[in-house]
Design an enzyme around this catalytic site. Structure first.
Site, PDB file in Angstrom:
ATOM      1  N   HIS A   1       0.796  -1.219   0.000  1.00 26.94           N
ATOM      2  CA  HIS A   1       0.000   0.000   0.000  1.00 26.94           C
ATOM      3  C   HIS A   1       0.832   1.274   0.000  1.00 26.94           C
ATOM      4  O   HIS A   1       0.283   2.377  -0.152  1.00 26.94           O
ATOM      5  CB  HIS A   1      -0.990   0.010   1.164  1.00 26.94           C
ATOM      6  CG  HIS A   1      -2.313   0.595   0.793  1.00 26.94           C
ATOM      7  ND1 HIS A   1      -2.466   1.527  -0.206  1.00 26.94           N
ATOM      8  CD2 HIS A   1      -3.550   0.368   1.308  1.00 26.94           C
ATOM      9  CE1 HIS A   1      -3.739   1.854  -0.307  1.00 26.94           C
ATOM     10  NE2 HIS A   1      -4.421   1.176   0.609  1.00 26.94           N
TER      11      HIS A   1
ATOM     12  N   ASP B   1      -2.206   1.555  -5.018  1.00 30.90           N
ATOM     13  CA  ASP B   1      -3.499   1.871  -4.403  1.00 30.90           C
ATOM     14  C   ASP B   1      -4.553   0.860  -4.835  1.00 30.90           C
ATOM     15  O   ASP B   1      -4.366   0.126  -5.804  1.00 30.90           O
ATOM     16  CB  ASP B   1      -3.933   3.307  -4.709  1.00 30.90           C
ATOM     17  CG  ASP B   1      -4.001   3.571  -6.197  1.00 30.90           C
ATOM     18  OD1 ASP B   1      -3.566   4.644  -6.629  1.00 30.90           O
ATOM     19  OD2 ASP B   1      -4.471   2.683  -6.942  1.00 30.90           O
TER      20      ASP B   1
END
Lengths: 373, 475
Positions: free
Chosen positions: B445, B449
């Site tokens: 992350h 995304d």
């Protein structure tokens, strides 16, 4: 001539296991000839273990006949790295087994027959067994010049070894087993029994190399079946029993309860490699890197098949010292096995700085290290 | 035969005159003597020098090759003490006595002599049972517990085992021995007891006995399917506990500890979906024989891998690597797609290099090579390094959804569940049979995304649900 029977239908062996004394009436005096239907070295060695541990041999003797698909068999106290070309064996899919008896290293394939003479511990007598074999060979092929030496070898034409011997003595039983070369692949034999590994210092039992010859070369009509038959016939005569060979399936738990555990034990890494007596490796890697040769001094202590102490002497800054010590640290305690070293080194690389140059040096060092194993 | 018996007798003579020759076959007699011996040497542990007995064939010296015991260890009669070798014969020396090893007379690789002391054993009369008990028990029942002669079949058991049988009112004659020479072992007594009480034994091979509970308590037997066995409450139930086994983490596992610890430092997010592989299943069936003709086994993986590579062309961030300081991201040009493999050692991840320029067939061929090397334990460093993206086909073992862990220095990984035949609705609202597989993605992350992962997954899914669409984008 030869009578075959499946072990299940003939209750002999199971009777022997359960009530040793009760069965004696039903069998002829003191002898049993059995042959394995398997060519798997581990299964067959397990049968030997099973008979040694479970059969009552006070008043009877057993002859076990077996053959294996290609395998190298080292003695109980030997060092496989000293005895054979493990690298070549891995490529050719030739198995490595460690037997429980002493002695040296031999190569088995389907052109070699194995004979195991089981007796009570007190009746352990190797010379008699070997003389029996020689007698059988001469009966089959009278012109053969074969004789037994005082090292318990059988020589052909006074110079070529056709049989090697080893033995195992337990508390109440003993066995003497030996090989017999009928039609084995001599080329593979000599290439796998030559070690490429240098710098090994060990107190393990060394093998005594010998020139070998196949009986087939003396008499092309000879086959393994003929030899097995002739020896069984002679054994039957000498023990005054029927020339009757009982077949044994080493995978049958109902006839040989506990046999699959014995097979597993013999296949386990801890037995095959882990039982190697302590040894050290002191050698120099000559690594070829970008048009230059890097000399790397390596010192290893291997105990129970695992690297106990590891020293790698790399040229200054060839690899960042932190990484070098990380690598050496991970080798310590690891199995002395190329697969283990490769997988651990490549896994460890994931948590090292991502530098292509550094990675290729790391990989090169690992590859060279695995060449020692 | 006679001669060597006399030899051993004479060697024992100056230790304990009541002892019978070791090679005496009638163990019954031996046991009697042992009982007497115990009562006469009640409190002191007597040091006995156990000499190396005759090996046969006139051998006078052997080399000690391995010790199975060390000083301070307790041994039972018939336990293996050491392995010696003489001229191609390997001999296992077993203990004649119960007791504690006090001294080893030789080191490994030293020469030992027949007739000379091998080890010193402190024979031990008191192992939690006072020897007075041994004498007080009525002779008849004690006979039962020491030896049974049933149909000419003698029962062998060490004193420790006999004591256990006695404590639990077990007749040795009723127990089947599974040890050497049909010896009755502790495990055999325990198994026998378990059958009596209906207790379920833990699978541990070494069961320890905890002192039995007071007589007033009874233990209800475990329920049985077949009601023919009536559970009998036992007044002195046995509780068993296994022994914990601790071993150091070394080698490959040590490396995995480091890698996985580093992997968990990556902030993972997950994204899962369901893929309808009905068309792909059919396509593979058609192509399998063609591949077979070329000597290659075609599984689903080559399709999954190629589709992933096509997806990575559109979303190259998933084939990237973040440096340690998180300052730079490197977009890797090659799609070296790793395939998780389960081997005897554990999880290894070889990778197929440059999938972006490989055909499905070439990928299949390469996979075959990696798989056979993997199962033979012969993968090389080149095969195991340089991966940029990983797929884990855990579905071959089982499972649907998973939560895979990213393998550093990569930034994404996909876990594929098993293909199941499930009912689904088609465009017309009819139910049809669909081959459904679940995919579970994990991504880093810090640089990936959710939207990117979702779009990549959708693209990958569309290639697989409609394999013909792959043809449009194949290079």
């Amino acid at each position: 001539m030869v009578l075959w029977s499946s072990l299940k239908s003939c209750l002999q062996l199971s009777c022997i296991l359960k009530t040793p004394k009760a069965d004696f009436r039903s069998t002829t005096s003191g002898g049993l000839i059995i042959q394995s239907i398997s060519n798997d070295i581990y299964q067959n060695l397990a049968v030997e273990d099973w008979i040694h541990d479970h059969m009552n041999l006070e008043n009877r003797q057993v002859l076990f006949l077996w053959r294996n698909s290609p395998a190298v068999v080292i003695g109980r106290h030997q060092n496989p790295w000293q005895e054979c070309n493990l690298r070549l064996m891995r490529q050719k899919n030739i198995k490595l087994a460690r037997r429980r008896s002493g002695g040296g290293t031999v190569y088995h394939d389907l052109g070699n027959i194995n004979l195991t003479f089981f007796t009570a511990r007190k009746k352990y007598e190797r010379m008699e067994n070997l003389k029996l074999i020689v007698k059988a060979l001469k009966a089959l092929c009278p012109q053969l010049d074969v004789h037994v030496t005082d090292r318990y070898d059988i020589l052909l034409d006074r110079q070529f070894k056709i049989s090697g011997t080893a033995a195992k003595l337990g508390r109440t039983t003993a066995y003497h087993h030996c090989t017999l070369l009928c039609n084995a692949d001599k080329f593979v034999l000599s290439s796998v029994l030559k070690t490429p590994y240098k710098g090994i210092k060990s107190n393990a039992t060394p093998s005594v190399p010998a020139s070998v010859k196949n009986l087939f070369e003396e008499d092309p009509s000879l086959t393994c079946e003929m030899l097995l038959d002739a020896i069984a016939e002679e054994y039957a005569t000498q023990h005054q029993i029927d020339h009757h060979i009982t077949l044994v399936n080493p995978a049958d738990e109902t006839v040989l309860p506990g046999i699959s555990n014995k097979t597993k034990e013999l296949q386990a890494w801890e037995w095959v490699y882990g039982k190697t007596p302590k040894f050290s490796v002191s050698t120099c890697l000559n690594m070829v890197y970008k048009d230059s040769v890097i000399d790397v001094k390596v010192d290893l202590d291997v105990k129970h098949g695992r690297i106990e102490v590891c020293n790698i002497d790399l040229p200054e800054q060839w690899l960042p010292p932190a990484l070098c010590s990380k690598l050496v640290n991970s080798f310590t305690g690891s199995k002395f096995c190329p697969n283990e070293i490769t997988t651990l080194a490549t896994t460890l690389l994931r948590v090292c700085p991502q530098d292509d140059e550094m990675h290729s040096r790391w990989n090169l060092l690992c590859e060279n290290m695995t060449r020692l194993m | 035969v006679c001669i060597h018996r006399v030899r051993s007798c004479s060697s024992i003579r100056f230790i304990k005159s009541k002892y019978v020759c070791v090679f005496d076959k009638s163990a019954l007699k031996f046991s009697h003597q042992q009982r007497l011996f115990r009562t006469s040497a009640v409190s002191c542990g007597q040091i006995v020098q156990f000499k190396l007995s005759d090996i046969g064939e006139g051998i006078i010296e052997v080399t000690v090759k391995e010790w199975y015991v060390k000083e301070g260890d307790s041994v039972s009669q018939f336990d293996s003490i050491c392995e010696v070798q003489s001229d191609k014969a390997s001999v296992t020396i077993t203990s004649r006595y119960d007791g504690i090893i006090r001294k080893l007379h030789y080191n490994v690789d030293e020469i030992a002599y027949v007739g000379k002391p091998l080890v010193d054993i402190e024979t031990d009369a008191s192992k939690g049972v006072a020897s007075e008990d041994v004498v007080e028990t009525p002779p008849m029942s004690h006979e039962e517990h020491t030896h049974q002669e049933i149909k000419g079949h003698k029962t062998l058991a060490t004193p420790a085992v006999r004591r256990l049988a006695m404590e639990n009112n077990v007749k040795l004659s009723e127990v089947v021995g599974t040890g050497k020479d049909n010896r009755i072992l502790k495990e055999d007594i325990l198994n026998y007891l378990a059958k009596q009480t209906g207790a379920i034994l833990p699978p541990s091979p070494k069961a320890e006995i905890i002192p039995p509970l007071p007589k007033s308590e009874t233990v209800p037997a475990a329920p049985k399917d077949k009601a023919h066995k009536i559970p009998v409450p036992v007044s002195r139930p046995i509780v068993f506990s296994g022994k914990d086994k601790t071993e150091p983490i070394t080698g490959f596992h040590k490396a995995m500890v480091k890698t996985m610890s580093a992997a968990l430092k990556i902030p993972h997010f997950g994204y899962c979906d369901e893929i309808d592989l009905t068309q792909l299943v059919q396509l593979r069936e058609e192509l399998k024989p063609l591949a077979q003709l070329r000597g290659v086994k075609l599984s689903f993986m080559p399709f999954f891998i190629k589709a992933a590579s096509l997806g990575l062309l559109q979303y190259p961030i998933l084939n990237a690597s973040l440096d340690e300081s998180c300052q730079n991201v490197t977009y890797k040009a090659s799609h070296n797609i790793g395939v998780a493999m389960d081997t005897e050692q554990g999880l290894i991840v070889p990778n197929v290099k440059n999938v972006q320029v490989c055909s499905v067939f070439e990928i299949a061929s390469e996979l075959n090579r990696l798989q056979s090397l993997g199962s033979a334990g012969q993968l090389g460093t080149n095969d195991l390094t340089g991966g940029t993206f990983t797929l884990s086909n855990i579905g071959t073992i089982g499972g649907t959804y998973a939560k895979p862990v990213i393998l550093p220095p990569e930034v994404a990984i996909g876990a594929l569940g098993k293909i199941q035949l499930l009912p689904r609705f088609n465009g017309k609202g009819e139910v049809f049979k669909a081959q459904i597989m679940n995919v579970s993605w994990s991504a880093d992350h810090r640089i990936i995304d959710g939207a990117t992962m979702a779009r990549f997954s959708n693209l990958w899914k569309s290639y697989l649900e409609n394999p013909a669409s792959m043809l449009l984008d194949l290079k």
